[in-house]
Write a protein that holds these residues in place. Structure first.
Motif, PDB file in Angstrom:
ATOM      1  N   SER A 107       0.054   9.594  -0.282  1.00  0.00           N
ATOM      2  CA  SER A 107      -0.370   8.194  -0.385  1.00  0.00           C
ATOM      3  C   SER A 107      -0.503   7.494   0.957  1.00  0.00           C
ATOM      4  O   SER A 107      -1.183   6.477   1.056  1.00  0.00           O
ATOM      5  N   TYR A 108       0.148   8.000   2.002  1.00  0.00           N
ATOM      6  CA  TYR A 108       0.144   7.312   3.292  1.00  0.00           C
ATOM      7  C   TYR A 108      -0.871   7.894   4.272  1.00  0.00           C
ATOM      8  O   TYR A 108      -0.960   7.450   5.407  1.00  0.00           O
ATOM      9  N   LEU A 147       4.135   6.069  -5.247  1.00  0.00           N
ATOM     10  CA  LEU A 147       3.733   6.666  -3.979  1.00  0.00           C
ATOM     11  C   LEU A 147       4.540   7.941  -3.769  1.00  0.00           C
ATOM     12  O   LEU A 147       5.731   7.985  -4.071  1.00  0.00           O
ATOM     13  N   GLU A 155      -4.479   0.988  -2.079  1.00  0.00           N
ATOM     14  CA  GLU A 155      -4.960  -0.396  -2.036  1.00  0.00           C
ATOM     15  C   GLU A 155      -5.807  -0.707  -3.266  1.00  0.00           C
ATOM     16  O   GLU A 155      -5.722  -1.801  -3.836  1.00  0.00           O
ATOM     17  N   GLN A 160       5.212   1.999   3.392  1.00  0.00           N
ATOM     18  CA  GLN A 160       4.127   1.709   2.458  1.00  0.00           C
ATOM     19  C   GLN A 160       4.654   1.012   1.200  1.00  0.00           C
ATOM     20  O   GLN A 160       3.995   0.128   0.652  1.00  0.00           O
ATOM     21  N   GLU A 165       5.133  -2.611   1.855  1.00  0.00           N
ATOM     22  CA  GLU A 165       3.850  -3.311   1.975  1.00  0.00           C
ATOM     23  C   GLU A 165       3.171  -3.524   0.625  1.00  0.00           C
ATOM     24  O   GLU A 165       2.436  -4.499   0.441  1.00  0.00           O
ATOM     25  N   THR A 166       3.390  -2.599  -0.312  1.00  0.00           N
ATOM     26  CA  THR A 166       2.647  -2.636  -1.575  1.00  0.00           C
ATOM     27  C   THR A 166       3.485  -3.070  -2.776  1.00  0.00           C
ATOM     28  O   THR A 166       2.936  -3.506  -3.794  1.00  0.00           O
ATOM     29  N   LYS A 204       7.280   6.968   6.290  1.00  0.00           N
ATOM     30  CA  LYS A 204       5.965   6.415   5.973  1.00  0.00           C
ATOM     31  C   LYS A 204       5.919   5.861   4.553  1.00  0.00           C
ATOM     32  O   LYS A 204       5.300   4.818   4.297  1.00  0.00           O
ATOM     33  N   LYS A 250      -4.140   5.784   1.592  1.00  0.00           N
ATOM     34  CA  LYS A 250      -3.891   4.342   1.708  1.00  0.00           C
ATOM     35  C   LYS A 250      -4.994   3.531   1.045  1.00  0.00           C
ATOM     36  O   LYS A 250      -4.726   2.514   0.383  1.00  0.00           O
ATOM     37  N   TYR A 301       8.497   4.663  -4.590  1.00  0.00           N
ATOM     38  CA  TYR A 301       8.072   5.903  -3.931  1.00  0.00           C
ATOM     39  C   TYR A 301       9.095   7.004  -4.140  1.00  0.00           C
ATOM     40  O   TYR A 301      10.267   6.737  -4.452  1.00  0.00           O
TER      41      TYR A 301
END
Length: 353
Positions: A12-13, A33, A22, A44, A47-48, A40, A18, A52
């Motif tokens: 996912s990263y 994720l 998104e 992520q 941010e989302t 990483k 990415k 994960y």
């Protein structure tokens, strides 16, 4: 977390991963994720807002446990020649739908061999849900429908204003020294890189195009039944000369130490094109079919940048499958959803010639 409606994005990263995440976020999809880098993934996740899991694709037990939490995986961690078999085996065990964004014909050939096992498990196997090979597969089936008697298919693509991501470049390096590949009378046939060069009218411009070992030599054969297939990429005359010259030192490019050196150089580059370049670039496709009587027809497609298309198409396909719109077993984008699937992507046009 329940399995129903959950998408797992593995890798996912990465650059394309990415973009896919998104798109999942923009569409409000329940997403996990996954990959091997905790640092990483943690970044992520912050941010989302998505959860994960850190999982090595080589750890079959952990991978199976991860996939048991999702209804579908979008596999983004290439080179897929190294990772696809591990992922599909885990998908069969966990009964998780498999999709990926590969363009490697060897991977399509490999995964087609899992057709019966996938049917038995009640899952679909649908590789190539991005730029490789959604638009070209749709174009191939569209042309076959226009000329059902076709025995030859040529496809070509070109992109304006956008470079390769690191992941795509790494995959390309793995293929160095192997030449090109076509399908002739139903069989895969190796040819020298630069051996087949044609002139293509993409509609907005004309270009030289060189035969490359693209995924459609596998997917389009199964989608259309057309026995002879060639795929071309728009190139400059300089690139054609370089390709022909490279055939003399193919033995060198096949050396592991040479590939490793080139991979290290790739790692020094930016992850991929900027968002501005993605927005301002376009993708162009051309296809032509011909039958034994000499009857021909052709068509062109213009659509969004390949990376943006990969994000939108892979998530669009995932949503369709989650809604129950799928067939079990091995599929291609156009066998599953028809040749007009590509027209569901924003600002895409198809013109018959």
């Amino acid at each position: 977390m329940g399995k129903t409606g959950v998408i797992i994005v593995y890798g996912s990263y990465g650059y394309t991963g990415k973009l896919i995440v998104e798109e999942c976020r923009a569409r409000g999809l329940n997403t996990i994720l996954a990959g091997r880098s905790k640092e990483k993934l943690h970044k992520q996740s912050r941010e989302t807002g998505f959860l994960y899991e850190v999982v090595e694709v080589t750890d079959s037990v952990a991978l199976n446990n991860l996939l048991c939490k999702g209804e579908l995986v979008i596999h983004c961690a290439g080179p897929f020649a190294f990772t696809a078999k591990l992922m599909i085996e885990a998908c069969l065990q966990s009964k998780t739908h498999y999709t990926d964004i590969t363009g490697e014909y060897q991977v399509f050939e490999l995964l087609a061999g899992y057709n019966e096992r996938a049917k038995h498990a009640g899952i679909t196997i649908l590789p190539g849900t991005g730029f490789d090979v959604v638009p070209s597969d749709c174009l191939a089936v569209h042309l076959r429908n226009r000329l059902p008697s076709a025995t030859q298919l040529q496809l070509a693509f070109a992109m304006s204003g956008s470079g390769l991501s690191r992941g795509t470049a790494r995959t390309s390096i793995e293929g160095l020294g192997r030449g090109s590949m076509i399908r002739h009378n139903g069989e895969l046939v190796s040819i020298a890189l630069g051996e087949k060069v044609i002139d293509v009218d993409f509609g907005s411009f004309k270009s030289k195009a060189m035969s490359i070992p693209w995924g459609d030599i596998s997917t389009a054969w199964r989608s259309t039944g057309i026995p002879s297939i060639e795929v071309y990429m728009g190139v400059s005359k300089k690139m054609v000369r370089a390709a022909k010259w490279s055939t003399w030192i193919g033995w060198l490019f096949r050396k592991r130490w040479v590939k490793d050196y080139l991979q290290r150089q790739i790692d020094k580059r930016p992850a991929g094109p900027t968002k501005e370049r993605i927005v301002n670039s376009r993708s162009f496709l051309w296809g032509k079919v011909r039958d034994e009587r000499g009857i021909e027809c052709s068509a062109t497609i213009e659509t969004i940048n390949g990376y943006a298309l990969t994000a939108k198409a892979s998530v669009l396909i995932a949503e369709k499958i989650l809604r129950g719109n799928y067939e079990t077993g091995y599929q291609t984008p156009a066998t599953m959803f028809g040749p007009d699937l590509i027209l569901e992507i924003e600002s895409t046009t198809r013109i018959d010639h």
